[in-house]
Design an enzyme around this catalytic site. Structure first.
Site, PDB file in Angstrom:
ATOM      1  N   LYS A  83     -11.318 -12.633  -7.340  1.00 36.24           N
ATOM      2  CA  LYS A  83     -12.304 -11.781  -8.014  1.00 36.24           C
ATOM      3  C   LYS A  83     -11.690 -10.477  -8.525  1.00 36.24           C
ATOM      4  O   LYS A  83     -12.313  -9.757  -9.296  1.00 36.24           O
ATOM      5  CB  LYS A  83     -13.469 -11.481  -7.082  1.00 36.24           C
ATOM      6  N   GLY A  96      -2.467 -11.275  -5.982  1.00 37.80           N
ATOM      7  CA  GLY A  96      -1.579 -10.504  -5.095  1.00 37.80           C
ATOM      8  C   GLY A  96      -2.318  -9.863  -3.939  1.00 37.80           C
ATOM      9  O   GLY A  96      -1.716  -9.462  -2.947  1.00 37.80           O
ATOM     10  N   LYS A 125       5.364   0.851   0.013  1.00 36.36           N
ATOM     11  CA  LYS A 125       6.829   0.878   0.077  1.00 36.36           C
ATOM     12  C   LYS A 125       7.433   1.413  -1.220  1.00 36.36           C
ATOM     13  O   LYS A 125       8.529   1.983  -1.219  1.00 36.36           O
ATOM     14  CB  LYS A 125       7.388  -0.498   0.434  1.00 36.36           C
ATOM     15  N   VAL A 171       0.040   1.611  12.630  1.00 35.56           N
ATOM     16  CA  VAL A 171       1.125   1.430  11.658  1.00 35.56           C
ATOM     17  C   VAL A 171       0.793   2.104  10.330  1.00 35.56           C
ATOM     18  O   VAL A 171       1.591   2.895   9.801  1.00 35.56           O
ATOM     19  CB  VAL A 171       1.397  -0.084  11.451  1.00 35.56           C
ATOM     20  N   ASP A 212      -5.570 -12.562   6.773  1.00 37.08           N
ATOM     21  CA  ASP A 212      -6.313 -11.509   7.485  1.00 37.08           C
ATOM     22  C   ASP A 212      -7.710 -11.948   7.896  1.00 37.08           C
ATOM     23  O   ASP A 212      -8.247 -11.454   8.892  1.00 37.08           O
ATOM     24  CB  ASP A 212      -6.427 -10.263   6.589  1.00 37.08           C
ATOM     25  N   ALA A 238       1.246  -9.706   5.979  1.00 34.79           N
ATOM     26  CA  ALA A 238       1.359 -10.538   4.772  1.00 34.79           C
ATOM     27  C   ALA A 238       2.140 -11.823   5.027  1.00 34.79           C
ATOM     28  O   ALA A 238       1.748 -12.902   4.573  1.00 34.79           O
ATOM     29  CB  ALA A 238       2.046  -9.725   3.673  1.00 34.79           C
ATOM     30  N   HIS A 265      32.175  -5.651   9.151  1.00 32.62           N
ATOM     31  CA  HIS A 265      32.366  -4.217   9.397  1.00 32.62           C
ATOM     32  C   HIS A 265      32.642  -3.512   8.073  1.00 32.62           C
ATOM     33  O   HIS A 265      33.341  -4.061   7.245  1.00 32.62           O
ATOM     34  CB  HIS A 265      33.555  -4.029  10.335  1.00 32.62           C
TER      35      HIS A 265
END
Ligand code: FAD
Length: 566
Positions: free
Chosen positions: A135, A139, A151, A282, A412, A420, A544
């Protein structure tokens, strides 16, 4: 009138694109909103839609042809339709007819977030006919209002942090200008690019996309009715991926329109002078570090006795020290009990700590107290889909199947773990089961990424959880201040911690707090998922100089044998 068809929109900074599908040809009639062709680039696809009511007089492109920004590729003869006027007319006189569509599919998916769209692609890969109904924008929360925008903004903040610290790296920067609106603009470009990419994935996988609010229409059908379409989607299986929404504490004043949510703060055009964040989880803590670095006075009010409550105390302690050094004020065991709009434009947060009542004034307040599953988005009772025991999510089994065996729920809305990658993985599991495979969800090895500064990657069992469960453990720990790469980067805060069962030495948990922690956690997830023992993992060679060497050192440290520390 004659109008040019020009290449005037491309993804991001692209200067050229490749013509994808051509839907209209020379001589075809077009209405406003009709797709003439799509343009593809590495970042996704863009639809070129007609703004006119008329006829294509010329169109000199072929599928696969490269076209440049500004190039005129054809023309339309017709009229500009005043969008607003047309909409108004259709509203007042009921003139415009919604286009009727009927889709018979194997699987209908409600919700185009990281759960729904990943499930759709997996279904197409497995040869199923799939329709996805969204709707809003493809995403979902993750791309539009969650993981990605936060982010993207955090990345701007990383640049700012480096500018402020530049003299420590031997570079003096005399002045700089911070523009919140430019930060938001960049965030929007990143989001648009990724959303375009998902749209492209839907097209390239031949997934039917229906725009609008899905409603249950019958035992095995959905309906979507908008001004543009009147669609019926008949399905054999349904996947509910309707996600979650922001949640407001039911306290006096929480309806003050200026109170920010994680949705609205992502479009803020100016850095708040002062920001009270209700919730030290968070989302709250990520925003605390972002806005403090940007210059806001930040207070965090957390009801629980500790912030980031699920993490081990040694991890939380690093964040508390970092917050303190930055000037983020954290109050724990404190309940926001009331919000008052004051006369000078500030918002007062009334905080109860024990018997005491305190008043905290700030120009802005962000409510970040968790998210509620969108269980009311569909009338679940009509199709025999039941909620879990706490009535805060859809009940599913480990195949993501609901109490109606033909209906699956993911992400969710199930309220299992609101992340996610969990939604996406559930989407794959659900679709594989629908396709006749035997897939199961396992929730023991789910990594989480927290973008505070320093950042945190956590996976498997925490130390406190193992102790609570009475599991005898060995713990290996290595501080990043003893890691060469972390020191080169000027990011010595944090550590890697490995948790292994004492007798078997099987690795069962781990955390990386510090630079690259959210990427490094993938290595720990592999070790845990593959049930590796310390001795096996200790023999792997790490390049390294990398921050990942500290994983090797933490593995060695579990047997008291770290090379560069101790
Ligand atoms: P959603 O992404 O919520 O998508 C559901 C979609 O369904 C929505 O687009 C909605 O419009 C649509 N929909 C609902 N009902 C209907 C209907 N009836 N008809 C049609 N469409 C409908 N997670 C991480 O893993 N990492 C992070 O760093 C991270 N950061 C976050 C930061 C913030 C600020 C927030 C708010 C969340 C963050 N999350 C993060 C969580 C992550 O965004 C969610 O876990 C994820 O988006 C859930 O995916 P989903 O597909 O279940 O639902």
């Amino acid at each position: 009138m004659k109008f040019d068809i020009a290449i005037n929109k491309l993804n991001g900074h692209d200067q050229e694109g490749k013509v994808g599908k051509i839907n209209k040809r020379q001589g075809d009639s077009v209405k406003p909103g009709d797709t003439i062709f799509t343009l593809e680039s590495g970042k996704g696809s863009i639809k070129y839609e007609s703004e006119y009511d008329g006829k294509i007089v010329s169109l000199s492109i072929d599928e696969g042809q490269t076209v440049k920004k500004g190039q005129i590729v054809g023309s339309i003869e017709g009229e500009i339709v005043q969008k607003k006027a047309a909409e108004k007319q259709s509203y007042s006189f009921g003139m415009a007819k919604a286009k009727k569509e009927i889709h018979d599919v194997d699987v209908a998916i409600v919700g185009g977030g990281p759960g729904g769209y990943v499930a759709a692609v997996r279904g197409a890969q497995l040869g199923l006919k799939v329709a996805i109904i969204e709707k809003d924008r493809m995403g979902g929360t993750c791309l539009n209002r969650g993981c990605i925008p936060t982010k993207a903004i955090a990345s701007s903040v990383d640049v700012l942090r480096k500018i402020k610290d530049s003299s420590a790296y031997g570079i003096e920067i005399d002045s700089y200008t911070l523009s919140m609106s430019e930060i938001i603009k960049r965030k929007n470009t990143v989001v648009d690019t990724l959303v375009g990419g998902i749209e492209h994935l839907m097209d390239s996988n031949e997934i039917i996309k229906v725009e609008g609010n899905a409603q249950i229409a019958g035992e095995k059908s959905l309906s979507v009715k908008t001004k543009k379409i009147d669609a019926t989607i008949n399905y054999k299986n349904l996947i509910i991926a309707t996600g979650s929404s922001t949640f407001m504490l039911p306290i006096e004043g929480s309806d003050i329109p200026e109170i920010l949510t994680s949705d609205t703060i992502l479009d803020i055009e100016e850095v708040p002078e002062s920001l009270t964040i209700i919730g030290g989880g968070v989302i709250g803590m990520e925003f605390a570090f972002i806005f403090r670095e940007l210059g806001a006075e930040v207070n965090v009010v957390e009801f629980a006795p500790e912030i980031l409550v699920l993490l081990d105390q040694d991890v939380v302690d690093v964040i508390k020290v970092a917050a303190d050094e930055k000037g983020i004020k954290v109050m724990t065991g404190a309940a926001a009990s009331r919000l008052i709009n004051s006369e000078n434009g500030q918002i007062i947060t009334v905080i109860k700590k024990g018997e005491e009542e305190q008043y905290l004034a700030s120009t802005h307040v962000l409510m970040a107290v968790g998210r509620k599953a969108n269980i009311d988005s569909l009338e679940l009772e009509k199709i025999g889909v039941e909620l879990n025991g706490r009535k805060n999510g859809i009940e599913i089994n480990d195949k993501c199947q609901t109490t109606n065996p033909d209906v699956y729920a993911i992400g969710d809305v199930t309220n299992k773990i609101q992340l996610a990658h969990v939604a996406s993985h559930q989407g794959m599991v659900a679709m594989e089961n629908i396709a006749g495979l035997d897939a199961h969800m396992q929730y023991e090895v789910i990594p989480s990424a927290i973008f505070t500064h320093p950042e945190i990657g956590n996976v498997g069992m925490t130390e406190k959880e193992a102790i609570e469960k009475g599991i005898a453990i060995k713990v290996g720990k290595f501080p990043l201040m003893a890691n060469g790469k972390a020191l080169c980067m000027g990011e010595p805060e944090g550590f890697v911690k490995i948790i292994a069962e004492e007798d078997s030495e099987q690795i069962i948990g781990g955390v990386v707090i510090g630079i690259h922690g959210t990427d490094m956690v993938a290595t720990l997830a592999n070790l845990i998922a593959e049930k590796r023992k310390l001795a096996e993992a200790q023999h792997v060679v790490y390049a390294h100089p990398t921050t990942a060497e500290s994983i090797h050192e933490a593995l060695l440290s579990a047997n008291g044998k770290a090379i560069h520390f101790g």
